[in-house]
Structures are given as structure tokens and as C-alpha cells.
Design a protein around this motif. Structure first.
Motif, mmCIF file in Angstrom:
data_model
loop_
_atom_site.group_PDB
_atom_site.id
_atom_site.type_symbol
_atom_site.label_atom_id
_atom_site.label_comp_id
_atom_site.label_asym_id
_atom_site.label_seq_id
_atom_site.Cartn_x
_atom_site.Cartn_y
_atom_site.Cartn_z
ATOM 1 N N ASP A 150 0.937 -1.224 -0.126
ATOM 2 C CA ASP A 150 0.120 0.074 0.102
ATOM 3 C C ASP A 150 0.886 1.201 -0.066
ATOM 4 O OD1 ASP A 150 -2.435 -1.366 0.417
ATOM 5 O OD2 ASP A 150 -2.768 -1.259 2.229
ATOM 6 N N GLU A 151 0.533 2.343 -0.924
ATOM 7 C CA GLU A 151 1.317 3.338 -0.784
ATOM 8 C C GLU A 151 0.351 4.529 -0.166
ATOM 9 O OE1 GLU A 151 2.247 4.338 -4.876
ATOM 10 O OE2 GLU A 151 3.781 2.992 -4.756
ATOM 11 N N VAL A 152 0.712 5.056 1.032
ATOM 12 C CA VAL A 152 -0.105 5.997 1.884
ATOM 13 C C VAL A 152 0.402 7.232 2.391
ATOM 14 C CG1 VAL A 152 -1.264 3.926 2.792
ATOM 15 C CG2 VAL A 152 0.636 4.738 3.890
ATOM 16 N N PHE A 153 -0.101 8.275 2.623
ATOM 17 C CA PHE A 153 0.223 9.335 3.606
ATOM 18 C C PHE A 153 0.022 8.892 4.885
ATOM 19 C CE2 PHE A 153 -1.233 11.595 -0.514
ATOM 20 C CZ PHE A 153 0.096 11.989 -0.642
ATOM 21 N N LEU A 154 0.966 8.915 5.712
ATOM 22 C CA LEU A 154 0.873 8.441 7.228
ATOM 23 C C LEU A 154 0.937 9.866 7.888
ATOM 24 C CD1 LEU A 154 0.971 6.369 9.183
ATOM 25 C CD2 LEU A 154 3.402 6.336 9.399
ATOM 26 N N ASN A 155 -0.055 9.855 8.849
ATOM 27 C CA ASN A 155 0.099 11.049 9.992
ATOM 28 C C ASN A 155 0.501 10.236 11.058
ATOM 29 O OD1 ASN A 155 -1.249 12.820 8.244
ATOM 30 N ND2 ASN A 155 -3.124 12.117 8.574
ATOM 31 N N PHE A 156 1.380 10.721 11.970
ATOM 32 C CA PHE A 156 2.075 10.302 13.085
ATOM 33 C C PHE A 156 2.507 11.354 13.996
ATOM 34 C CE2 PHE A 156 5.665 10.868 10.217
ATOM 35 C CZ PHE A 156 6.620 11.427 10.996
ATOM 36 N N ASP A 157 2.844 10.846 15.263
ATOM 37 C CA ASP A 157 3.334 11.451 16.445
ATOM 38 C C ASP A 157 4.390 10.716 17.091
ATOM 39 O OD1 ASP A 157 3.671 13.790 17.795
ATOM 40 O OD2 ASP A 157 1.697 13.263 19.223
ATOM 41 N N ILE A 158 5.377 11.268 17.364
ATOM 42 C CA ILE A 158 6.638 10.588 17.923
ATOM 43 C C ILE A 158 6.530 10.802 19.576
ATOM 44 C CG2 ILE A 158 9.071 10.839 18.122
ATOM 45 C CD1 ILE A 158 9.085 11.954 15.488
ATOM 46 N N ILE A 204 -2.464 7.097 -1.350
ATOM 47 C CA ILE A 204 -1.931 8.074 -2.055
ATOM 48 C C ILE A 204 -2.872 8.107 -3.268
ATOM 49 C CG2 ILE A 204 -0.206 8.683 -3.678
ATOM 50 C CD1 ILE A 204 1.814 7.983 -1.659
ATOM 51 N N SER A 205 -3.406 7.143 -3.681
ATOM 52 C CA SER A 205 -4.295 7.048 -4.786
ATOM 53 C C SER A 205 -5.705 7.750 -4.700
ATOM 54 C CB SER A 205 -4.754 5.557 -5.217
ATOM 55 O OG SER A 205 -5.456 4.997 -4.415
ATOM 56 N N GLY A 206 -5.928 7.975 -3.434
ATOM 57 C CA GLY A 206 -7.177 8.782 -3.119
ATOM 58 C C GLY A 206 -8.130 7.633 -2.892
ATOM 59 N N ALA A 207 -7.945 6.336 -2.901
ATOM 60 C CA ALA A 207 -9.056 5.479 -2.825
ATOM 61 C C ALA A 207 -9.635 5.474 -1.286
ATOM 62 C CB ALA A 207 -8.389 3.993 -3.243
ATOM 63 N N PRO A 208 -10.644 5.051 -0.902
ATOM 64 C CA PRO A 208 -11.007 4.946 0.296
ATOM 65 C C PRO A 208 -10.444 3.942 1.301
ATOM 66 C CG PRO A 208 -13.092 4.231 -0.833
ATOM 67 C CD PRO A 208 -11.871 4.713 -1.757
ATOM 68 N N MET A 209 -10.349 4.062 2.662
ATOM 69 C CA MET A 209 -9.466 3.109 3.233
ATOM 70 C C MET A 209 -10.568 1.771 3.593
ATOM 71 S SD MET A 209 -6.743 4.335 4.053
ATOM 72 C CE MET A 209 -5.837 3.354 5.480
ATOM 73 N N ARG A 210 -9.945 0.829 3.779
ATOM 74 C CA ARG A 210 -10.497 -0.394 3.851
ATOM 75 C C ARG A 210 -11.511 -0.154 5.124
ATOM 76 N NH1 ARG A 210 -5.779 -1.526 2.759
ATOM 77 N NH2 ARG A 210 -5.178 -2.383 1.044
ATOM 78 N N VAL A 211 -12.492 -1.081 5.148
ATOM 79 C CA VAL A 211 -13.249 -1.188 6.407
ATOM 80 C C VAL A 211 -13.031 -2.345 7.006
ATOM 81 C CG1 VAL A 211 -15.066 0.321 5.485
ATOM 82 C CG2 VAL A 211 -15.319 -1.960 5.046
ATOM 83 N N PRO A 212 -13.339 -2.484 8.414
ATOM 84 C CA PRO A 212 -13.230 -3.878 9.069
ATOM 85 C C PRO A 212 -14.017 -4.687 8.334
ATOM 86 C CG PRO A 212 -13.185 -1.981 10.644
ATOM 87 C CD PRO A 212 -13.653 -1.263 9.243
ATOM 88 N N GLY A 213 -13.557 -5.941 8.289
ATOM 89 C CA GLY A 213 -14.225 -7.025 7.827
ATOM 90 C C GLY A 213 -14.017 -7.388 6.385
ATOM 91 N N GLU A 214 -13.487 -6.672 5.695
ATOM 92 C CA GLU A 214 -12.961 -6.847 4.340
ATOM 93 C C GLU A 214 -11.960 -7.851 4.150
ATOM 94 O OE1 GLU A 214 -13.055 -3.322 1.029
ATOM 95 O OE2 GLU A 214 -12.217 -2.665 2.927
ATOM 96 N N SER A 215 -11.737 -8.604 2.918
ATOM 97 C CA SER A 215 -10.952 -9.713 2.850
ATOM 98 C C SER A 215 -9.425 -8.897 3.306
ATOM 99 C CB SER A 215 -11.022 -10.144 1.495
ATOM 100 O OG SER A 215 -10.728 -9.283 0.536
ATOM 101 N N ALA A 216 -8.328 -9.988 3.071
ATOM 102 C CA ALA A 216 -7.022 -9.560 3.352
ATOM 103 C C ALA A 216 -6.637 -8.694 2.268
ATOM 104 C CB ALA A 216 -6.271 -10.940 3.437
#
Length: 122
Positions: free
Chosen positions: A61-69, A90-102
Motif C-alpha cells: 500500500d502507498e499511503v500518506f501517514l499521519n503520526f506522532d513521536i 496516495i491514490s485517493g481510494a477510501p480506506m478499507r473497512v473492518p471485515g474486508e478480505s485481506a
């Protein structure tokens, strides 16, 4: 809060346990993200509790990650961890929802499907 973009190169299995007092449970899912660029860096981070169920990431997966240290001292030594706060493809696709396949879910335009095709979907 900080933001970085990159590709998930490792997704470890989720872990769970009890706090030191034994009265509360915790859950964590850890990942390694490799940044883009001429000199890529690998960043080890984790999502805890509800965020690990909200942001279902997989290797590749290619993502923008928001994080804190966050750092803490224990017996005179300092430990630093990177806690994931959120992610977005990064593609703008929605995040997966719990229960989706792997594997990544397919995003279909339902108007192109017949009622029989919709009824036969899992």
C-alpha cells in the motif's frame, strides 16, 4: 503531528495483552513504511486500539501517514516510538473497512451490474 508518504513494506501480525495492572487490555499492529525519494528511509510505526481497526494497511500500500513521536524514560534509558494517528491512500481510494478480505476490495460502480449479479455477490 507529522506526515510522511511511502509504501508499506512490512505488516506484522496484530498483538494484544493486558496492562501492568491487568485490568485493561491493549491491542497494537506494527508496520514498516519505506519513504520515496533518492535516499529512502524505513520507518517503524504502530497503530493502537481503535486506530488499528480503522486503518487496515497491507504490504504494498502507498499511503500518506499521519503520526506522532513519543518518548519515555524507563530505568534511566529513553525509548522512542512512532504512533500512527491516521493514513490515507496516495491514490485517493477510501480506506478499507473492518471485515474486508485481506486483499484490497474492489470499488465497483453498482449501476453497471444487473440485479442478479448484485444478488450473487458475497
Amino acid at each position: 503531528m507529522f506526515t510522511v508518504e511511502g509504501r508499506i513494506v512490512r505488516a506484522m501480525p496484530a498483538r494484544a495483552g493486558f496492562t501492568g495492572r491487568g485490568s485493561e487490555t491493549w491491542k497494537v499492529k506494527e508496520y514498516v513504511l519505506r519513504t520515496f525519494g533518492r535516499y529512502p528511509r524505513e520507518i517503524f510505526f504502530y497503530f493502537a486500539d481503535w486506530t488499528m481497526e480503522t486503518y487496515l494497511l497491507e504490504e504494498g500500500d502507498e499511503v500518506f501517514l499521519n503520526f506522532d513521536i513519543e518518548s519515555r524514560e524507563y530505568h534511566g534509558r529513553w525509548y522512542t516510538r512512532i504512533r500512527g494517528l491516521g493514513a490515507q491512500f496516495i491514490s485517493g481510494a477510501p480506506m478499507r473497512v473492518p471485515g474486508e478480505s485481506a486483499r484490497r476490495a474492489l470499488y465497483l460502480d453498482m449501476s453497471d451490474l444487473s440485479p442478479d449479479e448484485i444478488a450473487s455477490m458475497p
